[in-house]
Design a protein around this motif. Structure first.
Motif, PDB file in Angstrom:
ATOM      1  N   VAL A 170       0.832  -0.923   0.138  1.00 45.76           N
ATOM      2  CA  VAL A 170       0.091   0.034  -0.041  1.00 45.76           C
ATOM      3  C   VAL A 170       0.918   0.698   0.137  1.00 45.76           C
ATOM      4  O   VAL A 170       0.073   2.659  -0.465  1.00 45.76           O
ATOM      5  N   MET A 171       2.182   1.426   0.249  1.00 52.84           N
ATOM      6  CA  MET A 171       2.850   2.898   0.931  1.00 52.84           C
ATOM      7  C   MET A 171       4.027   2.012   0.227  1.00 52.84           C
ATOM      8  O   MET A 171       4.821   0.688   0.130  1.00 52.84           O
ATOM      9  N   ALA A 208      11.082  20.535   6.272  1.00 52.69           N
ATOM     10  CA  ALA A 208      10.834  20.271   4.817  1.00 52.69           C
ATOM     11  C   ALA A 208      10.527  19.095   4.642  1.00 52.69           C
ATOM     12  O   ALA A 208       9.934  18.358   4.148  1.00 52.69           O
ATOM     13  N   THR A 209      12.265  18.943   5.309  1.00 51.18           N
ATOM     14  CA  THR A 209      12.574  16.693   4.851  1.00 51.18           C
ATOM     15  C   THR A 209      11.316  16.263   5.744  1.00 51.18           C
ATOM     16  O   THR A 209      11.067  15.409   5.154  1.00 51.18           O
ATOM     17  N   LEU A 210      10.976  16.438   6.202  1.00 45.33           N
ATOM     18  CA  LEU A 210       9.931  15.951   7.361  1.00 45.33           C
ATOM     19  C   LEU A 210       8.588  15.588   7.180  1.00 45.33           C
ATOM     20  O   LEU A 210       7.719  14.602   7.053  1.00 45.33           O
ATOM     21  N   LYS A 213       4.286  12.615   4.275  1.00 46.41           N
ATOM     22  CA  LYS A 213       3.837  12.538   2.985  1.00 46.41           C
ATOM     23  C   LYS A 213       3.941  10.695   2.355  1.00 46.41           C
ATOM     24  O   LYS A 213       3.275  11.079   1.507  1.00 46.41           O
ATOM     25  N   ARG A 214       5.040  10.949   2.348  1.00 49.52           N
ATOM     26  CA  ARG A 214       5.407   9.013   2.006  1.00 49.52           C
ATOM     27  C   ARG A 214       4.635   8.547   2.189  1.00 49.52           C
ATOM     28  O   ARG A 214       4.004   7.232   1.893  1.00 49.52           O
ATOM     29  N   TYR A 215       4.124   8.253   3.503  1.00 51.84           N
ATOM     30  CA  TYR A 215       3.815   7.708   4.290  1.00 51.84           C
ATOM     31  C   TYR A 215       1.747   7.977   4.824  1.00 51.84           C
ATOM     32  O   TYR A 215       1.500   7.042   5.500  1.00 51.84           O
ATOM     33  N   ARG A 216       1.850   8.704   3.853  1.00 51.82           N
ATOM     34  CA  ARG A 216      -0.029   9.219   4.151  1.00 51.82           C
ATOM     35  C   ARG A 216      -0.187   9.910   5.547  1.00 51.82           C
ATOM     36  O   ARG A 216      -1.164   9.269   6.222  1.00 51.82           O
ATOM     37  N   THR A 217       0.926  10.355   5.525  1.00 52.47           N
ATOM     38  CA  THR A 217       0.535  11.008   7.241  1.00 52.47           C
ATOM     39  C   THR A 217       1.241  12.466   7.015  1.00 52.47           C
ATOM     40  O   THR A 217       1.999  12.953   6.314  1.00 52.47           O
ATOM     41  N   THR A 218       0.607  13.688   8.377  1.00 57.32           N
ATOM     42  CA  THR A 218       1.194  14.940   8.382  1.00 57.32           C
ATOM     43  C   THR A 218       1.331  14.995   9.390  1.00 57.32           C
ATOM     44  O   THR A 218       0.867  13.891  11.149  1.00 57.32           O
ATOM     45  N   PHE A 219       2.131  16.311  10.523  1.00 52.84           N
ATOM     46  CA  PHE A 219       1.915  16.490  11.651  1.00 52.84           C
ATOM     47  C   PHE A 219       1.390  18.465  11.793  1.00 52.84           C
ATOM     48  O   PHE A 219       1.278  18.959  10.489  1.00 52.84           O
TER      49      PHE A 219
END
Lengths: 277, 215
Positions: B45-46, B142-144, B149-155
């Protein structure tokens, strides 16, 4: 900063291409279709607003918030399933569609038969409302919703299915053709369907709003766009699922009633005129 | 599941045929009759594990540095009042239940999404309090964001209070990658630690024997 807000969070070339194609085909068809049937400026504005709204919630920064906040996601689906398609159907793009249909070469027609059959099946008076409500329930079913938010491909399938079905449903409801002389659905049936689809949406929206525990924990898993209390997010999301769609149904009923009354007026006028004329 | 909404929807006629179709699809997708995982299976999925971050000792760490190990990725921050300490303590407890030689094949990447407050020293001190297999990593925002985003999450960051403190919203799940860096499981702390340990043991065994590395 402004350009950042307008750029897609997750660019989808297919989505951009489809929206661009629809826009170009609409504007070309608008210019070339016979002046007598050409939609007026209000209708053009309605169509373009509907299209722009759908594009906006899918391919701007809005999509970022829709992916990471439940209530924004509900707003996104409100636009994709209700508001955008409603405006598109209300704008009656039929003359444009008819223009493009005339441009299709005759020998292509037999090949389009499966499409026509599928369309007729989807627009059946029993299938269409079932699909319209069924899709909302399906994508909001907690395990399915969890996967759809986690899996990028499924996320796109979800949003596109909501948009396509929204257009089909609202076109069936707001079809401007006369049900007495064409195959368009009767006004009574339309009113019945609009009221019937509102009921399960109200129940679903209310049960999310009043749920004591977290129903959609995928927003915990994926992290929220900002530290909003999960309960507040769910409450607002529930209200957006509950109230605006019910209002859209009422608005639809009012529009159909107005058409029905206009039709009755013209029908009785003709009836009165027939003996004298 | 005691959730009234999900029960109601499960019973609804609307969903049943669709559920059946999804189930059949899921079944047909499984070519090998393997035992199910305890944590949520998200293989395929990822994207595979890939990152370039700064370790607490100043080194630059990439996914390749721990190639061959079972890697767990978790986003958090050291001032976190609840999810982070709970999850790290949970991971420590799960790792402790993995048989001794296999335990060394397991790494936890604790990625701080609060680089303004989490200095390398603070991060190193924080993770060492939980388990020696936890590596504290961070980078610029920015790197974080790209990694999240690559793992469909955010903060996201909350408002700063009078003491200069603020809340950070972040993912509360652990992403588990196999020895080859492929995404396998999504682990949440509501799963009993013994079950998490069973999954980790299975992955570590597979990582240990390169021939069956595909499991």
């Amino acid at each position: 900063m402004a350009t950042q807000l307008l750029l897609p969070y997750d660019p989808s070339p297919v989505t951009i291409a489809v929206f661009a194609a629809v826009l170009v085909l609409y504007l070309l068809g608008l210019r070339r279709c016979p002046a007598a049937t050409r939609p007026g400026s209000l209708r053009v504005v309605a169509f373009l607003t509907g299209l722009l709204l759908c594009y906006g919630v899918m391919q701007t920064r809005f999509d970022y918030y829709a992916q990471y906040m439940f209530f924004v996601h509900r707003g996104q689906h409100l636009v994709l399933h209700h508001l955008g398609p409603f405006l598109i159907a209300l704008s009656n793009p039929l003359p444009v569609l008819q223009y493009w249909r005339r441009q299709l070469p005759g020998q292509l027609m037999p090949w389009l038969t499966p499409v026509r059959l599928l369309y007729r099946c989807l627009q059946n008076a029993w299938v269409a409302p079932f699909l319209f409500v069924g899709l909302i329930f399906f994508w909001l079913w907690p395990p399915v919703h969890f996967n759809a938010m986690l899996d990028r491909d499924l996320y796109w399938v979800m949003n596109w299915s909501m948009l396509v079905d929204g257009v089909l449903f609202w076109w069936l409801m707001l079809d401007p053709r006369n049900p007495y002389t064409t195959t368009a659905l009767g006004y009574g049936k339309r009113i019945l369907i609009l009221v019937l689809v509102a009921v399960p949406q109200i129940i679903l929206g209310a049960s999310i709003t009043f749920a004591r525990q977290s129903v959609y924990d995928v927003y915990e898993v994926c992290g929220r766009a900002w530290p909003m209390a999960p309960a507040t997010d769910q409450l607002v999301g529930g209200i957006i699922t509950w109230i605006p769609p019910a209002m859209m149904s009422i608005l639809g009923v009012l529009l159909v009633l107005r058409r029905l009354m206009n039709h009755n007026d013209t029908a009785s006028d003709t009836a009165q005129m027939t003996p004298t004329g | 599941m005691p959730n009234p909404l999900s029960l109601r929807i499960t019973r609804s006629v609307t969903v049943r045929p669709l559920l059946l179709a999804v189930l059949m699809l899921a079944l047909s997708a499984c070519s090998e009759p393997e035992a199910p995982w305890h944590a949520k299976d998200i293989s395929g999925v990822m994207p595979d594990l890939s990152f370039t971050l700064n370790a607490s000792d100043g080194r630059t760490v990439t996914a390749a540095d721990y190639e061959g190990d079972v890697r767990m990725l978790f986003f958090g921050y050291t001032s976190c009042p609840d999810a982070c300490p709970t999850t790290l303590a949970y991971l420590h407890s799960a790792i402790q239940q993995v048989p001794e030689p296999l335990r060394d094949r397991i790494r936890v990447m604790f990625v701080s999404v609060d680089p303004r407050r989490d200095t390398p020293e603070k991060l190193a001190q924080y993770v060492s309090a939980f388990d020696s297999r936890i590596i504290g990593l961070t980078s610029d925002e920015a790197t974080l964001r790209d990694l999240a985003k690559r793992y469909r999450t955010t903060f996201g960051y909350g408002e700063v209070n009078a003491d200069g403190q603020y809340k950070v919203s972040h993912s509360n799940a652990v992403y588990i990658f196999d020895g080859q860096g492929r995404i396998k499981l999504l682990l949440r702390t509501d799963l009993p630690a013994e079950d998490a340990a069973r999954d980790l043991t299975r992955l570590a065994k597979a990582a240990n024997s390169p021939t069956s590395g595909s499991s």
